[in-house]
Design a protein around this motif. Sequence first.
Motif, mmCIF file in Angstrom:
data_model
loop_
_atom_site.group_PDB
_atom_site.id
_atom_site.type_symbol
_atom_site.label_atom_id
_atom_site.label_comp_id
_atom_site.label_asym_id
_atom_site.label_seq_id
_atom_site.Cartn_x
_atom_site.Cartn_y
_atom_site.Cartn_z
ATOM 1 N N ARG A 24 0.824 -1.211 0.000
ATOM 2 C CA ARG A 24 0.000 0.000 0.000
ATOM 3 C C ARG A 24 0.856 1.258 0.000
ATOM 4 O O ARG A 24 0.609 2.203 -0.760
ATOM 5 C CB ARG A 24 -0.932 0.009 1.216
ATOM 6 N N GLU A 25 1.867 1.291 0.836
ATOM 7 C CA GLU A 25 2.701 2.490 0.967
ATOM 8 C C GLU A 25 3.523 2.776 -0.285
ATOM 9 O O GLU A 25 3.749 3.929 -0.623
ATOM 10 C CB GLU A 25 3.615 2.363 2.180
ATOM 11 N N THR A 26 3.999 1.731 -0.953
ATOM 12 C CA THR A 26 4.850 1.929 -2.118
ATOM 13 C C THR A 26 4.068 1.968 -3.423
ATOM 14 O O THR A 26 4.578 2.452 -4.430
ATOM 15 C CB THR A 26 5.898 0.800 -2.233
ATOM 16 N N GLY A 27 2.864 1.420 -3.408
ATOM 17 C CA GLY A 27 2.087 1.344 -4.644
ATOM 18 C C GLY A 27 2.606 0.276 -5.593
ATOM 19 O O GLY A 27 2.208 0.227 -6.763
ATOM 20 N N HIS A 74 8.410 -9.911 2.020
ATOM 21 C CA HIS A 74 8.487 -8.517 2.476
ATOM 22 C C HIS A 74 9.927 -8.025 2.432
ATOM 23 O O HIS A 74 10.210 -6.928 1.932
ATOM 24 C CB HIS A 74 7.904 -8.407 3.881
ATOM 25 N N HIS A 75 10.841 -8.836 2.931
ATOM 26 C CA HIS A 75 12.253 -8.456 2.938
ATOM 27 C C HIS A 75 12.783 -8.294 1.507
ATOM 28 O O HIS A 75 13.483 -7.319 1.199
ATOM 29 C CB HIS A 75 13.071 -9.494 3.702
ATOM 30 N N GLU A 76 12.473 -9.246 0.639
ATOM 31 C CA GLU A 76 12.920 -9.157 -0.746
ATOM 32 C C GLU A 76 12.353 -7.912 -1.444
ATOM 33 O O GLU A 76 13.047 -7.247 -2.201
ATOM 34 C CB GLU A 76 12.503 -10.410 -1.523
ATOM 35 N N ALA A 77 11.101 -7.611 -1.168
ATOM 36 C CA ALA A 77 10.462 -6.455 -1.798
ATOM 37 C C ALA A 77 11.135 -5.165 -1.341
ATOM 38 O O ALA A 77 11.331 -4.245 -2.151
ATOM 39 C CB ALA A 77 8.976 -6.430 -1.459
ATOM 40 N N GLN A 78 11.491 -5.089 -0.084
ATOM 41 C CA GLN A 78 12.144 -3.892 0.438
ATOM 42 C C GLN A 78 13.546 -3.723 -0.141
ATOM 43 O O GLN A 78 14.047 -2.609 -0.210
ATOM 44 C CB GLN A 78 12.249 -3.943 1.953
ATOM 45 N N SER A 79 14.152 -4.804 -0.544
ATOM 46 C CA SER A 79 15.526 -4.762 -1.062
ATOM 47 C C SER A 79 15.619 -4.340 -2.517
ATOM 48 O O SER A 79 16.710 -4.082 -2.998
ATOM 49 C CB SER A 79 16.175 -6.147 -0.909
ATOM 50 N N VAL A 80 14.491 -4.303 -3.187
ATOM 51 C CA VAL A 80 14.493 -3.978 -4.622
ATOM 52 C C VAL A 80 14.539 -2.479 -4.821
ATOM 53 O O VAL A 80 14.062 -1.684 -4.151
ATOM 54 C CB VAL A 80 13.263 -4.578 -5.323
#
Length: 80
Positions: A24-27, A74-80
Amino acid sequence: AGFLGLGHLEALSHAGENLLMWLRETGAAPTREMISALLSTADASRAMLGSLEIDGTDGEDDHAELIATLNRLHHEAQSV
């Protein structure tokens, strides 16, 4: 869930909420794996709520593998 002593439900909900909040926050568009994990989270939550109605607990299954998947995504998504 934590306030009511439903630790399994709390842990699963927290992991799912973290991923949903990031989306939600990143879209960002969810991947197929994210969607699958989130749908599995909904299914597991329903099962735990069903157990709560029957015996007052959130069940025996801690859904550790699903929680690990949600946390990894979640961790992988934040690392991109």
